[in-house]
Scaffold this motif. Sequence first.
Motif, short mmCIF file in Angstrom:
data_model
loop_
_atom_site.label_atom_id
_atom_site.label_comp_id
_atom_site.label_asym_id
_atom_site.label_seq_id
_atom_site.Cartn_x
_atom_site.Cartn_y
_atom_site.Cartn_z
N ALA A 142 0.88 -1.22 0.00
CA ALA A 142 -0.13 0.04 0.06
C ALA A 142 0.88 1.38 0.16
CB ALA A 142 -1.03 -0.09 1.38
N VAL A 143 2.05 1.28 0.54
CA VAL A 143 2.98 2.38 0.66
C VAL A 143 3.40 2.64 -0.67
CG1 VAL A 143 5.19 3.11 1.53
CG2 VAL A 143 3.70 2.06 3.23
N TYR A 144 3.80 1.39 -1.49
CA TYR A 144 4.38 1.58 -2.69
C TYR A 144 3.27 2.13 -3.78
CZ TYR A 144 8.67 -0.30 -1.78
OH TYR A 144 10.17 -0.56 -1.25
N LYS A 145 1.96 1.76 -3.46
CA LYS A 145 0.70 2.33 -4.16
C LYS A 145 0.40 3.77 -3.89
CE LYS A 145 -4.01 1.34 -5.17
NZ LYS A 145 -5.41 0.84 -4.64
N LEU A 146 0.68 4.31 -2.75
CA LEU A 146 0.46 5.62 -2.51
C LEU A 146 1.59 6.51 -3.16
CD1 LEU A 146 -0.58 5.19 1.36
CD2 LEU A 146 -1.85 6.23 -0.44
N ARG A 147 2.70 5.93 -3.27
CA ARG A 147 3.90 6.39 -3.82
C ARG A 147 3.41 6.72 -5.56
NH1 ARG A 147 7.20 4.39 -7.30
NH2 ARG A 147 8.58 5.50 -8.24
N LYS A 148 2.96 5.78 -5.99
CA LYS A 148 2.37 5.52 -7.38
C LYS A 148 1.51 6.45 -7.69
CE LYS A 148 1.19 2.44 -11.36
NZ LYS A 148 0.98 1.01 -11.52
N GLU A 149 0.79 6.68 -6.68
CA GLU A 149 -0.59 7.64 -6.81
C GLU A 149 -0.08 9.26 -6.77
OE1 GLU A 149 -3.42 6.00 -4.00
OE2 GLU A 149 -4.08 4.28 -5.60
N GLY A 150 1.00 9.47 -6.23
CA GLY A 150 1.59 10.62 -5.92
C GLY A 150 1.47 11.04 -4.38
N VAL A 151 0.99 10.43 -3.63
CA VAL A 151 0.50 10.71 -2.15
C VAL A 151 1.72 10.75 -1.30
CG1 VAL A 151 -0.75 10.14 -0.20
CG2 VAL A 151 -1.82 9.73 -2.56
N LEU A 152 2.63 9.65 -1.46
CA LEU A 152 3.73 9.72 -0.77
C LEU A 152 4.99 9.92 -1.42
CD1 LEU A 152 3.30 6.47 1.33
CD2 LEU A 152 3.32 8.99 2.15
N GLU A 153 5.91 10.56 -1.09
CA GLU A 153 7.19 10.83 -1.70
C GLU A 153 8.31 10.28 -1.29
OE1 GLU A 153 10.06 14.92 -1.79
OE2 GLU A 153 7.81 14.99 -1.98
N PHE A 154 9.05 9.59 -2.27
CA PHE A 154 10.14 8.75 -1.87
C PHE A 154 11.31 9.39 -2.28
CE2 PHE A 154 9.17 4.08 -1.82
CZ PHE A 154 7.57 4.18 -1.12
N ARG A 155 12.74 9.11 -1.61
CA ARG A 155 13.86 9.57 -1.72
C ARG A 155 14.84 8.37 -1.95
NH1 ARG A 155 12.05 13.52 -3.77
NH2 ARG A 155 11.94 15.79 -3.00
N ARG A 156 15.79 8.39 -2.60
CA ARG A 156 16.93 7.38 -2.63
C ARG A 156 17.97 7.93 -1.81
NH1 ARG A 156 16.93 2.14 -3.97
NH2 ARG A 156 15.94 2.59 -5.83
N VAL A 157 18.21 7.14 -0.53
CA VAL A 157 19.40 7.51 0.18
C VAL A 157 20.22 6.28 0.50
CG1 VAL A 157 19.68 8.32 2.72
CG2 VAL A 157 17.66 9.13 1.46
N ALA A 158 21.40 6.64 0.29
CA ALA A 158 22.41 5.52 0.37
C ALA A 158 21.88 4.37 -0.38
CB ALA A 158 22.94 5.41 1.87
N GLY A 159 21.37 4.33 -1.38
CA GLY A 159 20.96 3.09 -2.19
C GLY A 159 19.74 2.41 -1.79
N ARG A 160 18.93 3.13 -0.51
CA ARG A 160 17.77 2.67 -0.12
C ARG A 160 16.66 3.28 -0.37
NH1 ARG A 160 18.03 0.19 5.56
NH2 ARG A 160 16.12 -0.34 4.81
N SER A 161 15.41 3.03 -0.70
CA SER A 161 14.03 3.58 -0.79
C SER A 161 13.75 4.19 0.35
CB SER A 161 13.18 2.88 -1.39
OG SER A 161 13.36 2.51 -2.80
#
Length: 92
Positions: free
Chosen positions: A34-53
């Motif tokens: 669900a977290v990944y789905k919320l990212r895909k919907e633009g609700v949650l913002e991800f960043r790549r930090v030290a190679g980790r989402s």
Amino acid sequence: MVSDVHTVDAEHWRNAAFLTVKRCAHVLGVSTAAVYKLRKEGVLEFRRVAGRSQVTVDSVVALVESAEPWEAAQYGGRGSSTQQAKESEVWG
């Protein structure tokens, strides 16, 4: 003391810049999918930090604060009556 993803202090997570996907899911009470789905919907913002989402805490806070109040739904009116009738037949 051993840190556990399931031991989330109610306010502690707000002091971080990022959350792991697993911890974000726990904070929100949803699955990691669900977290990944919320990212895909633009609700949650991800960043790549030290190679980790990582999920930005600002986007999690925005989601929590925009959540609608929960109200009990009036679903199954007929189904509820039918169930009540069955129960009263059985239990009198």
